[in-house]
Design a protein around this motif. Sequence first.
Motif, mmCIF file in Angstrom:
data_model
loop_
_atom_site.group_PDB
_atom_site.id
_atom_site.type_symbol
_atom_site.label_atom_id
_atom_site.label_comp_id
_atom_site.label_asym_id
_atom_site.label_seq_id
_atom_site.Cartn_x
_atom_site.Cartn_y
_atom_site.Cartn_z
ATOM 1 N N UNK B 81 0.973 -1.075 0.099
ATOM 2 C CA UNK B 81 -0.066 0.001 -0.048
ATOM 3 C C UNK B 81 0.827 1.315 -0.091
ATOM 4 N N UNK B 82 0.659 2.251 -0.838
ATOM 5 C CA UNK B 82 1.296 3.341 -0.907
ATOM 6 C C UNK B 82 0.458 4.579 -0.554
ATOM 7 N N UNK B 83 0.634 5.116 0.637
ATOM 8 C CA UNK B 83 -0.081 6.501 1.053
ATOM 9 C C UNK B 83 0.597 7.770 0.106
ATOM 10 N N UNK B 84 0.033 7.971 -0.584
ATOM 11 C CA UNK B 84 0.236 9.230 -1.755
ATOM 12 C C UNK B 84 0.827 10.481 -0.904
ATOM 13 N N UNK B 87 -2.338 12.917 -2.767
ATOM 14 C CA UNK B 87 -3.575 12.091 -3.057
ATOM 15 C C UNK B 87 -4.467 12.552 -4.480
ATOM 16 N N UNK B 88 -4.814 11.752 -5.166
ATOM 17 C CA UNK B 88 -5.492 12.140 -6.363
ATOM 18 C C UNK B 88 -6.746 12.556 -6.253
ATOM 19 N N UNK B 142 -13.850 10.875 -4.298
ATOM 20 C CA UNK B 142 -12.540 10.305 -3.766
ATOM 21 C C UNK B 142 -11.735 11.730 -3.852
ATOM 22 N N UNK B 143 -11.418 12.197 -2.529
ATOM 23 C CA UNK B 143 -10.293 13.415 -2.286
ATOM 24 C C UNK B 143 -11.102 14.858 -2.892
ATOM 25 N N UNK B 155 -5.895 8.918 3.094
ATOM 26 C CA UNK B 155 -4.912 7.701 2.911
ATOM 27 C C UNK B 155 -4.983 6.815 3.987
ATOM 28 N N UNK B 158 -7.848 4.569 4.270
ATOM 29 C CA UNK B 158 -7.987 3.554 3.248
ATOM 30 C C UNK B 158 -6.984 2.564 3.742
#
Lengths: 447, 245
Positions: B81-84, B87-88, B142-143, B155, B158
Motif C-alpha cells: 500500500x502506498x499512501x500518496x 492523493x489524487x 474520492x479526495x 490515505x 484507506x
Amino acid sequence: MNQSFENIKQYIEQFEAFEKTLNGESKTPFHEIRRGAIEQFSKLGFPTAKDEEWRFTNIQPIIKTKFKTHFNKKIEAVRKEQIEKVIIKGIAETRLVFINGYYSDEYSINNITNKDIKVGCLSETLQNNFKLIRDNIAHISKYDKNVFTSLNTSFIHDGAFIFVPDDTTIEEPIYIVYISSEDQTPFITHPRNLIIVGQHSKVSVVEHFVHLSDNIYFNNAVTEIAAGENSIIEHTKLQSESAKAYHIGTTYIHQSKGSKVTQNSIMIGGAIVRNNIISILEDEGIECTLNGLSLATGQQLIDNHTTIDHSKPHCASHELYKAILDGKSKGVFNGKIYVRKDAQKTDAKQTNKTLLLSDEAAMDTKPQLEIFADDVKCTHGAAIGYIDADALFYLRSRGISEEIARDLLTYAFADDIIEKLCCEQIREYLHRILHSRLKQGRELEKL
Amino acid sequence: MLEIKNLYAAINGNEILKGINLKVNAGELHAIMGPNGSGKSTLAHVLAGRDTYDVTEGELIYNGKNLLEMQPEERAREGIFLAFQYPVEIPGVSNTYFLKAALNSIRKHRGLEEFDAVEFLLHMKQKMKLVEIDQDLLNRPVNEGFSGGEKKRNEIFQMAVLEPKLAILDETDSGLDIDALRIVADGVNKLKRPDNATIVVTHYQRLLNYIVPDFVHVLADGQIVKSGGKELAQELEVRGYDWVR
C-alpha cells in the motif's frame, strides 16, 4: 449546381406527392408555411464541407441516399412487445408514441385530467385547434437559415403538441417516443414538435428516439419550445437511433422574462448525428442551462452545435457538454454565445470536455463567443484528453484492475451529466447503457 | 518481507535511484529520510509499480516474489500500500464505492469471500473510529475538494480498510498541522502489527516524534548513505543533511 439540384430534386418531388395527399388542406393558409419552406429549402440547397457550419461534419452520405417517405398514415404493424422493449418504463403516466413520424393512438397514453392542458399530436390539433398551431409554429425557427429545418417545415404533418396554460404545474414528465420501424428501405421522417408553456408554469418533456432494427433511416426532427414568463422547463432529448441511422435535429427555445429552461441532449445512437440547440433569451432575468452527453463508438459521428443568444441584461447561461469517444468515432462541438449590446450583466459559462478512449477517435471543438456588451462575465473552456494517468495509477495502487479502473473513470466522467437529469428512470436507463458499453460493465454493476 | 537489491531507476532517461539496498522484515518500521530530490518519492512509487519510472537494474523481492513483474494492482492485492504524498482527486467516484471495489478485489485475490454492502459498511465503521474520519467525507467523491489534512487522513483510512502487509507512507506529514499530524500518526501506530511492516518516507524528523522507527535510513543522491536506529533521525535534525553527504 447540377449536382446539388439532383440532391434536392427527390425532396421537391416528394413535396409534390405530399401535397396531393393533403387534399383540401393544401388550400389552407397553413399550407402556405410549408410552401414558403420548400421554396427556402430549394434556394438554400444542401451545405458542403466549405460551409463553415458544416466544416467538420460530412453529410454527403445523407444527401446522396434516396429516402422514401411514409405518406399514408397507415402505420406499419409494430407489435406491443417490440415497443415495450425499447421504451423506458415507469417514467410517466402520459406518453406520446410516434411510429415513423406518425402518432400512434394505440400505444399512446394520456392521463392528464386538466382539460386546459393539451397534450397530443400535431396532426389532430391541426384539425381542431388550427389557430393555436398557426400562431406558434415556425415562429422561432423561421429566422434560422437551416436547410434541414426548412425541409422539416415543408413536410410538417405530425409530431408532439404540448400546451400548458398559465400557472400550471405538471409533476410527471411528458414522455414522447419516436420509434423507427424495421422497414428495410431507407426512409425519412420529419417529426415536428411544438411545446408552449404559459406564465409561471412548470413542465418536463422527454423526447426519446428509438429504433427496432439496425436499418438505415433519416430522422429530420425539429422542436420548438416557447417558455412563458417565469416558467420552468426541463427538456431532455435522448437520441438512441440505429447505428446506421442519420439524425439531424434542431431544438429552438424561446425564453421569456424570468424563465428557467434546462435542455439536456443525450446522444448515444446514429451513424451521423447533428444536434442543434438554439436558445433565444429575449428578456431579463432568464436562466438557460444546456447539458450534453455524447457516447460514440465505431464509425459514429456526433456533432453538437449550440447557440445561446443573450439580448437583454441580467441573464445567465450555463453550458456543459461532454463526449466519450471510442473506436474510430468522431465528435464535434460548436458553442456560440452571443451577448448583444444591451445584455449587460450577462453571466455565461461554457465548458466542453471530451474523453478519448482510443487513439483513432477524434474531436473538433470550437467555442465561439461574440460579445458586444462591456459589463459581462463570460467564460469558456475546452478540454480533450485520455484517461488521467494519475487517477488510473491511484485506483490501481489500491488493487483495482486497470480495466475496471478505466471503466470506473469513464463512468464517472459521464455520470457528471447523467446526475443532472431530474428523471430517475432516465438516469437508470443511461446507467444501464453505460454499463453495457463498458468492457467491465458487469463487474461495475456489481459494485 | 521486502528485499531491495542494487535498485536503479530512471525517469525520462534521468537516473534517480543509483543502487539502493534495503531489507525490511515483518514487524519493522523503517524511516527513509533525505533532502529534496534525493529519490525518496521515486523509491516509494517504484515499490508501488508506477510505470513512469523505468527500473534499469536491480531486484525487488517481496515475500519471495519478484515485484518488478507485477502490475500495480497485483502488488496491492499482495499487500503493498502506498499512501500518496499528493492523493489524487477523482470526481464522480465516491470514496465508499471506490474502497469497496478495492477491498473486494484484494479479498478475492486472497481467496476470501467478497464483502456485501452490509459487511463492508461494518468493516468501514470499525476503521473510521481508528482514524477519526467523518462519514460525510466518505460519501463524497474520492479526495475531491478535500483539504490537505483530509486527504492525508483519507490515505490512512484507506490503509486501515485495506489492511496491507507493507505500507509505504510517502511524505504523509507534509502539509499537515500538528493536530492532523497526531491523528495520522496515531492511525499508523494503531495499525502496526507483528506481521506487517511500514516504510515512512519523510523529509523532517517531526513525524518521527509520533511514529517511532526501528530503523532510519538516509537517502542522498539516489543511494542510502547512512543507516541507524531512531537516534539517527534526531542527529540529522541537529546537524542537517549536509552532515551525511
